[in-house]
Motif scaffolding. Structure first.
Motif, PDB file in Angstrom:
ATOM      1  N   ILE A 157      -2.555   7.960   4.524  1.00 16.52           N
ATOM      2  CA  ILE A 157      -2.369   9.357   4.925  1.00 16.52           C
ATOM      3  C   ILE A 157      -2.720   9.545   6.396  1.00 16.52           C
ATOM      4  N   ARG A 158      -3.780   8.893   6.826  1.00 15.67           N
ATOM      5  CA  ARG A 158      -4.168   8.972   8.238  1.00 15.67           C
ATOM      6  C   ARG A 158      -3.048   8.435   9.133  1.00 15.67           C
ATOM      7  N   SER A 159      -2.398   7.360   8.679  1.00 13.07           N
ATOM      8  CA  SER A 159      -1.307   6.776   9.454  1.00 13.07           C
ATOM      9  C   SER A 159      -0.137   7.747   9.582  1.00 13.07           C
ATOM     10  N   TYR A 160       0.168   8.452   8.501  1.00 11.95           N
ATOM     11  CA  TYR A 160       1.238   9.452   8.572  1.00 11.95           C
ATOM     12  C   TYR A 160       0.873  10.569   9.551  1.00 11.95           C
ATOM     13  N   HIS A 161      -0.388  10.959   9.542  1.00  9.89           N
ATOM     14  CA  HIS A 161      -0.820  12.005  10.469  1.00  9.89           C
ATOM     15  C   HIS A 161      -0.689  11.554  11.923  1.00  9.89           C
ATOM     16  N   ASP A 162      -0.941  10.256  12.174  1.00 13.79           N
ATOM     17  CA  ASP A 162      -0.942   9.744  13.546  1.00 13.79           C
ATOM     18  C   ASP A 162       0.454   9.434  14.076  1.00 13.79           C
TER      19      ASP A 162
ATOM     20  N   THR B 121       2.104  13.250  -2.395  1.00  9.97           N
ATOM     21  CA  THR B 121       1.553  13.495  -1.061  1.00  9.97           C
ATOM     22  C   THR B 121       2.321  12.711  -0.005  1.00  9.97           C
ATOM     23  N   ILE B 122       2.621  11.446  -0.308  1.00  8.24           N
ATOM     24  CA  ILE B 122       3.373  10.613   0.636  1.00  8.24           C
ATOM     25  C   ILE B 122       4.766  11.185   0.865  1.00  8.24           C
ATOM     26  N   VAL B 123       5.430  11.600  -0.211  1.00  9.13           N
ATOM     27  CA  VAL B 123       6.774  12.184  -0.091  1.00  9.13           C
ATOM     28  C   VAL B 123       6.741  13.421   0.798  1.00  9.13           C
ATOM     29  N   LYS B 124       5.729  14.244   0.644  1.00 14.97           N
ATOM     30  CA  LYS B 124       5.602  15.450   1.473  1.00 14.97           C
ATOM     31  C   LYS B 124       5.459  15.075   2.948  1.00 14.97           C
ATOM     32  N   HIS B 125       4.634  14.061   3.230  1.00 15.67           N
ATOM     33  CA  HIS B 125       4.452  13.636   4.621  1.00 15.67           C
ATOM     34  C   HIS B 125       5.752  13.059   5.190  1.00 15.67           C
ATOM     35  N   ILE B 126       6.475  12.289   4.386  1.00 17.38           N
ATOM     36  CA  ILE B 126       7.756  11.742   4.849  1.00 17.38           C
ATOM     37  C   ILE B 126       8.712  12.869   5.207  1.00 17.38           C
ATOM     38  N   ARG B 127       8.785  13.865   4.337  1.00 20.93           N
ATOM     39  CA  ARG B 127       9.691  14.992   4.572  1.00 20.93           C
ATOM     40  C   ARG B 127       9.311  15.740   5.855  1.00 20.93           C
ATOM     41  N   ASP B 128       8.025  15.994   6.030  1.00 22.69           N
ATOM     42  CA  ASP B 128       7.569  16.729   7.214  1.00 22.69           C
ATOM     43  C   ASP B 128       7.820  15.934   8.493  1.00 22.69           C
ATOM     44  N   LEU B 129       7.539  14.625   8.459  1.00 23.01           N
ATOM     45  CA  LEU B 129       7.687  13.803   9.662  1.00 23.01           C
ATOM     46  C   LEU B 129       9.150  13.616  10.054  1.00 23.01           C
ATOM     47  N   THR B 130      10.011  13.380   9.075  1.00 29.00           N
ATOM     48  CA  THR B 130      11.426  13.185   9.405  1.00 29.00           C
ATOM     49  C   THR B 130      12.040  14.465   9.970  1.00 29.00           C
TER      50      THR B 130
ATOM     51  N   ASN C 107      14.055  -8.985  -1.556  1.00 28.17           N
ATOM     52  CA  ASN C 107      12.854  -9.630  -2.100  1.00 28.17           C
ATOM     53  C   ASN C 107      12.147 -10.471  -1.037  1.00 28.17           C
ATOM     54  N   CYS C 108      11.726  -9.814   0.026  1.00 29.83           N
ATOM     55  CA  CYS C 108      10.958 -10.499   1.069  1.00 29.83           C
ATOM     56  C   CYS C 108       9.611 -10.919   0.485  1.00 29.83           C
ATOM     57  N   ALA C 109       9.240 -12.177   0.680  1.00 32.52           N
ATOM     58  CA  ALA C 109       8.072 -12.743  -0.005  1.00 32.52           C
ATOM     59  C   ALA C 109       6.762 -12.066   0.373  1.00 32.52           C
ATOM     60  N   LEU C 110       6.643 -11.592   1.599  1.00 33.47           N
ATOM     61  CA  LEU C 110       5.351 -11.103   2.075  1.00 33.47           C
ATOM     62  C   LEU C 110       4.841  -9.927   1.258  1.00 33.47           C
ATOM     63  N   VAL C 111       5.729  -9.122   0.710  1.00 37.64           N
ATOM     64  CA  VAL C 111       5.282  -7.940  -0.022  1.00 37.64           C
ATOM     65  C   VAL C 111       4.525  -8.311  -1.292  1.00 37.64           C
ATOM     66  N   ASN C 112       4.692  -9.566  -1.774  1.00 33.44           N
ATOM     67  CA  ASN C 112       3.942  -9.999  -2.947  1.00 33.44           C
ATOM     68  C   ASN C 112       2.468 -10.214  -2.627  1.00 33.44           C
ATOM     69  N   ASP C 113       2.176 -10.600  -1.394  1.00 30.42           N
ATOM     70  CA  ASP C 113       0.812 -10.932  -1.008  1.00 30.42           C
ATOM     71  C   ASP C 113       0.143  -9.833  -0.189  1.00 30.42           C
ATOM     72  N   ALA C 114       0.913  -9.109   0.589  1.00 29.84           N
ATOM     73  CA  ALA C 114       0.359  -8.033   1.409  1.00 29.84           C
ATOM     74  C   ALA C 114       1.441  -7.003   1.676  1.00 29.84           C
ATOM     75  N   ARG C 115       1.024  -5.755   1.734  1.00 31.00           N
ATOM     76  CA  ARG C 115       1.956  -4.668   2.026  1.00 31.00           C
ATOM     77  C   ARG C 115       1.567  -4.133   3.401  1.00 31.00           C
ATOM     78  N   TYR C 116       2.528  -3.730   4.181  1.00 29.15           N
ATOM     79  CA  TYR C 116       2.166  -3.293   5.523  1.00 29.15           C
ATOM     80  C   TYR C 116       3.005  -2.109   5.974  1.00 29.15           C
ATOM     81  N   MET C 117       2.443  -1.383   6.930  1.00 32.47           N
ATOM     82  CA  MET C 117       3.148  -0.332   7.642  1.00 32.47           C
ATOM     83  C   MET C 117       2.807  -0.480   9.118  1.00 32.47           C
ATOM     84  N   VAL C 118       3.803  -0.300   9.964  1.00 34.39           N
ATOM     85  CA  VAL C 118       3.589  -0.320  11.413  1.00 34.39           C
ATOM     86  C   VAL C 118       3.915   1.070  11.940  1.00 34.39           C
ATOM     87  N   ILE C 119       2.972   1.652  12.641  1.00 35.12           N
ATOM     88  CA  ILE C 119       3.111   3.029  13.109  1.00 35.12           C
ATOM     89  C   ILE C 119       3.265   3.036  14.624  1.00 35.12           C
TER      90      ILE C 119
END
Length: 244
Positions: A57-62, A87-96, A130-142
């Motif tokens: 949530i902090r990442s969406y705010h930033d 909550t995430i859907v609301k932030h996506i809608r507001d940011l887009t 089916n990118c392999a990395l999502v099985n071991d770690a999930r990420y977001m880049v802001i």
């Protein structure tokens, strides 16, 4: 008259009773310790998962310009996770609406289409591969400036995230961006609409007079949305496996 043998038997009986009492007390103490460890473990799990959600949530705010990442896209399990998704859907809608570009890569499994539908409806661009990395770690880049990495409790795309790490680094953001771009540019990557169209066409191949109602129920996507995508002139991407 008490004999020596009787005295020894009495002493042995007393010692046996004491031993049993100590054993019972030890078992109760051990069970108490195990119960305490379990409760602490549960509390730690809740705190760490909540910490990760707070970082999301902090990442969406930033975010000011862009958000992209690989996420599990698993359907919510329980009321608490459902509220998180809302909550995430609301932030996506507001940011887009503010012009922030949001893209997500999700593993290509049919049970992930519900989240893809919701994120897409909110304004995000959603892709499946089916990118392999999502099985071991999930990420977001802001904003290509900092990274949020979620680590599951054990390997597996269905495993819940245990803890989040926020890393302010343009260099690491660039490295992860390269991984994301490789997935996004793969010939096996499909948009949300392409993936839904692929499933509809495969089902129609098996049963030409397709009844959309059970499909909508299975995919947790409205019938109207399925019919809309069915009318689109889309050529599904090549796939290694159709998950139906």
């Amino acid at each position: 008259m008490i004999t020596v043998e009787f005295s020894l038997l009495l002493v042995e009986l007393i010692l046996l009773i004491v031993t049993v009492i100590l054993l019972v007390m030890n078992l109760r103490e051990e069970k108490g310790r195990q119960d305490l460890i379990k409760e602490v473990g549960r509390a730690t799990k809740v705190l760490t998962r909540q910490e990760y959600f707070n970082e999301v949530i902090r990442s969406y705010h930033d975010a000011k310009k862009s958000i992209f990442g690989c996420v599990t896209g698993s359907p919510p399990d329980g009321e608490e996770e459902g509220e998180m998704i809302n909550t995430i859907v609301k932030h996506i809608r507001d940011l887009t609406k503010e012009g922030v570009k949001i893209r997500f890569m999700i593993p290509k499994f049919t049970d992930r289409l519900h989240i893809g539908y919701r994120y897409s409806q909110a304004g995000a661009e959603v892709f499946y591969n089916n990118c392999a990395l999502v099985n071991d770690a999930r990420y977001m880049v802001i904003d290509d400036r900092f990274v949020l990495i979620g680590v599951p409790e054990k390997v597996g795309e269905n495993e819940p995230t245990k803890k989040g790490y926020r890393i302010p680094s343009i260099g690491i953001s660039a490295i992860i961006r390269e991984h994301y771009d490789q997935c996004a540019n793969s010939k096996f990557t499909a948009t949300y609409e392409e993936y839904v169209k692929e499933i509809i066409q495969e089902m129609k191949r098996i049963k030409p007079e397709l009844d959309f109602e059970p499909v909508a129920r299975e995919l947790q996507i409205p019938i109207g949305e399925l019919k809309r995508i069915d009318t689109l002139n889309i050529t599904p991407k090549p796939t290694l496996k159709v998950n139906i």
